[in-house]
Design a protein around this motif. Structure first.
Motif, PDB file in Angstrom:
ATOM      1  N   ILE A 149       0.839  -1.201   0.044  1.00  0.00           N
ATOM      2  CA  ILE A 149      -0.122   0.240   0.220  1.00  0.00           C
ATOM      3  C   ILE A 149       0.727   1.181  -0.180  1.00  0.00           C
ATOM      4  CG2 ILE A 149      -1.704   1.343   1.193  1.00  0.00           C
ATOM      5  CD1 ILE A 149      -2.690  -1.268   2.378  1.00  0.00           C
TER       6      ILE A 149
ATOM      7  N   THR B 243       0.951   5.401   0.341  1.00  0.00           N
ATOM      8  CA  THR B 243       0.459   6.448   1.020  1.00  0.00           C
ATOM      9  C   THR B 243       1.293   7.689   0.706  1.00  0.00           C
ATOM     10  OG1 THR B 243       1.260   6.067   3.114  1.00  0.00           O
ATOM     11  CG2 THR B 243      -0.889   4.943   2.588  1.00  0.00           C
ATOM     12  N   PHE B 244       0.408   8.813   0.378  1.00  0.00           N
ATOM     13  CA  PHE B 244       1.310  10.190   0.384  1.00  0.00           C
ATOM     14  C   PHE B 244       0.306  11.117   0.773  1.00  0.00           C
ATOM     15  CE2 PHE B 244      -1.008   9.150  -3.613  1.00  0.00           C
ATOM     16  CZ  PHE B 244      -1.485  10.436  -3.941  1.00  0.00           C
ATOM     17  N   GLU B 245       1.023  12.471   1.004  1.00  0.00           N
ATOM     18  CA  GLU B 245       0.186  13.420   1.422  1.00  0.00           C
ATOM     19  C   GLU B 245       0.325  14.605   0.488  1.00  0.00           C
ATOM     20  OE1 GLU B 245       1.808  14.693   5.325  1.00  0.00           O
ATOM     21  OE2 GLU B 245       1.147  12.701   6.210  1.00  0.00           O
TER      22      GLU B 245
END
Length: 389
Positions: free
Chosen positions: A214, A216-218
Motif C-alpha cells: 500500500i 500512501t502520500f500526503e
C-alpha cells in the motif's frame, strides 16, 4: 563427516554411547561430546569409535560445514548439500520480545550450523538469502514479529527466490497476527524446546500466501472543483427557428443548417458529458439531425430539377405524327412522376423534422432536470407544417 569432539561441559546424567555408562563430571573437564550429533563418549572409549557423525535429529535442516566450501560469482554458496535435505536458515531479531531474542539466537547456533543463523537487526536478511540462494528447496525461519516477517518476504521477492523458498514464523514480537493465523501460536518465550520446534518445521505442510503493498502520500487540500457549466437552454427557440427555415426554404440554407448543426452539437456535447439518459438523448438528437440534413439535400435537388425541367423540342414531319404523340405522352408521365417523388420526399422530410424536434425536446428536458440553474420559462410549441396541399 567425522565427529567434532568437545571436551567437558557434558549435560547432567549423560551416558556414553559405547559402554552406556555415566560420563562427564561437574568438577572438571572430562570426557567428550560431539558438537553436531550431541553423542557423548568416555575419553577411554573414544579411540574405538568408528561411526561417522549423523548431525543429530535435525540433520535434514543442518548444512554440514564440509559442504560450505565454494562461493559462486554472485556471492552465494554453490548447492552442495546432502541428498533428501532441505536446509533451514534462521533470522532472529534479538530486540524482539523485550530483547528475549538473544537466547534464541544462541540456542539456534547450538542446534544448527552457525552459518545458518543470522541477526536481523544488524545486516538484515539480504546477506543470508544471497548466501543460500542456490539451495532449492530452502526453508526460512523468521523469529520475530510481523514487521520483520514482512521485511524478509520483501527481500525474497527482490532476489526472485519466492518459487523455491518456504517461510515459517516463530513469534517473538508483539504483533504476531500472521503467526496466529498460520497456526504457530501468539508468542513463544521458551528457548528450551527449539529442538522439537525444528522437527515440527520439517514435517509442516505449506500454504500459499498472497502479499500486497500500500502506497500512501500526503498532499495539500485543494478547493473543490467548480460545478459544471450548465448548457444554454435558451438556445432552444433559435434552434426551432433554424429548423423551420430549413423546412420552408426552396433551397438548402447554408446559414440555417450551420447554425442548427452547431447549436444541436453544443447541447449534445452537454448531454454526453452528463451521461445516463442525457447521453442517450444526445445520441438520438445527433442521428435525427444527420438524417434530416441528408433528406433535405436530396429534396432540394429534386425541387430544382422539377422547376428547371422543360420538355425537349422535337422536329417532326407530317409523316411522323404518331411519334410526336408518343414523345409528348412520355414527357407528361415523367413530369408527373418527378412531382410525385418530390411530394413523397417532402412528407418524409416533415417526419424527419418532427423527429429532430422531439429529440431536442427530450434532451432539453433532461438537461433542465440535471441543471436546475439553467431552467428557463419556455415551452416547446408543435412544429408547423411547412407544406400546403
Amino acid at each position: 563427516m567425522p565427529h567434532q569432539w568437545l571436551e567437558g561441559n557434558l549435560p547432567v546424567a549423560a551416558k556414553c554411547d559405547i559402554c552406556e555408562k555415566t560420563c562427564g563430571s561437574v568438577l572438571r573437564l572430562q570426557d567428550f561430546r560431539c558438537v553436531w550429533c550431541r553423542k557423548c563418549v568416555h575419553a577411554n572409549c573414544r579411540p574405538g569409535w568408528r561411526a561417522t557423525c549423523t548431525l543429530g535429529p535435525a540433520r535434514a535442516s543442518v548444512v554440514p560445514p564440509t559442504r560450505l566450501h565454494s562461493v559462486g560469482p554472485d556471492d552465494g554458496w554453490l548447492p552442495d548439500r546432502p541428498p533428501n535435505a532441505s536446509p533451514l536458515i534462521v533470522f532472529v531479531n534479538s530486540r524482539s520480545g523485550d530483547n528475549q531474542g538473544v537466547k534464541f539466537l544462541r540456542r539456534f547456533k547450538q542446534l544448527l550450523n552457525p552459518a545458518q543463523v543470522f541477526e536481523l537487526s544488524g545486516a538484515g536478511p539480504r546477506l543470508g538469502l544471497r548466501l543460500f540462494r542456490h539451495f532449492a528447496p530452502l526453508r526460512v525461519l523468521v523469529c520475530s514479529g510481523d514487521g520483520s516477517v514482512g521485511w524478509v518476504l520483501q527481500e525474497i521477492d527482490k532476489l526472485d527466490m519466492h518459487r523455491h523458498v518456504q517461510t515459517a514464523v516463530l513469534p517473538l514480537g508483539t504483533g504476531n497476527d500472521l503467526a496466529r493465523v498460520l497456526g504457530w501460536g501468539a508468542s513463544c518465550d521458551d528457548a528450551a524446546n527449539l529442538q522439537q520446534l525444528i522437527e515440527r518445521y520439517e514435517r509442516a505442510s505449506t500454504k500459499m500466501l498472497d502479499r500486497w503493498s500500500i502506497m500512501t502520500f500526503e498532499r495539500a487540500t485543494a478547493a473543490p472543483p467548480p460545478p459544471p457549466v450548465p448548457p444554454d437552454l435558451l438556445e432552444e427557440t433559435t434552434l426551432l427557428k433554424n429548423l423551420q427555415d430549413i423546412m420552408q426554404a426552396g433551397e438548402v440554407s447554408g446559414a440555417a443548417s450551420s447554425s442548427l448543426r452547431a447549436g444541436c452539437g453544443r447541447l449534445a456535447a452537454a448531454g454526453e458529458r452528463a451521461g445516463g439518459g442525457a447521453a442517450r438523448a444526445a445520441h438520438r438528437l445527433r442521428r435525427a439531425l444527420s438524417l434530416l440534413l441528408h433528406a433535405r439535400t436530396h429534396l432540394a435537388h429534386d425541387h430544382a430539377r422539377c422547376r428547371s425541367w422543360e420538355p425537349a423540342e422535337t422536329t417532326t414531319s407530317d409523316s411522323e405524327p404518331e411519334a410526336q404523340n408518343v414523345a409528348e405522352k412520355g414527357s407528361i408521365e415523367k413530369t408527373e412522376k418527378e412531382q410525385m417523388n418530390w411530394a413523397a420526399r417532402s412528407c418524409s422530410l416533415a417526419g424527419r423534422a418532427d423527429s429532430v424536434r422531439r429529440a431536442l425536446r427530450t434532451l432539453v428536458r433532461t438537461l433542465a432536470h440535471l441543471y436546475p440553474q439553467a431552467r428557463s420559462d419556455h415551452t416547446l410549441s408543435s412544429f408547423p407544417t411547412p407544406y400546403k396541399s
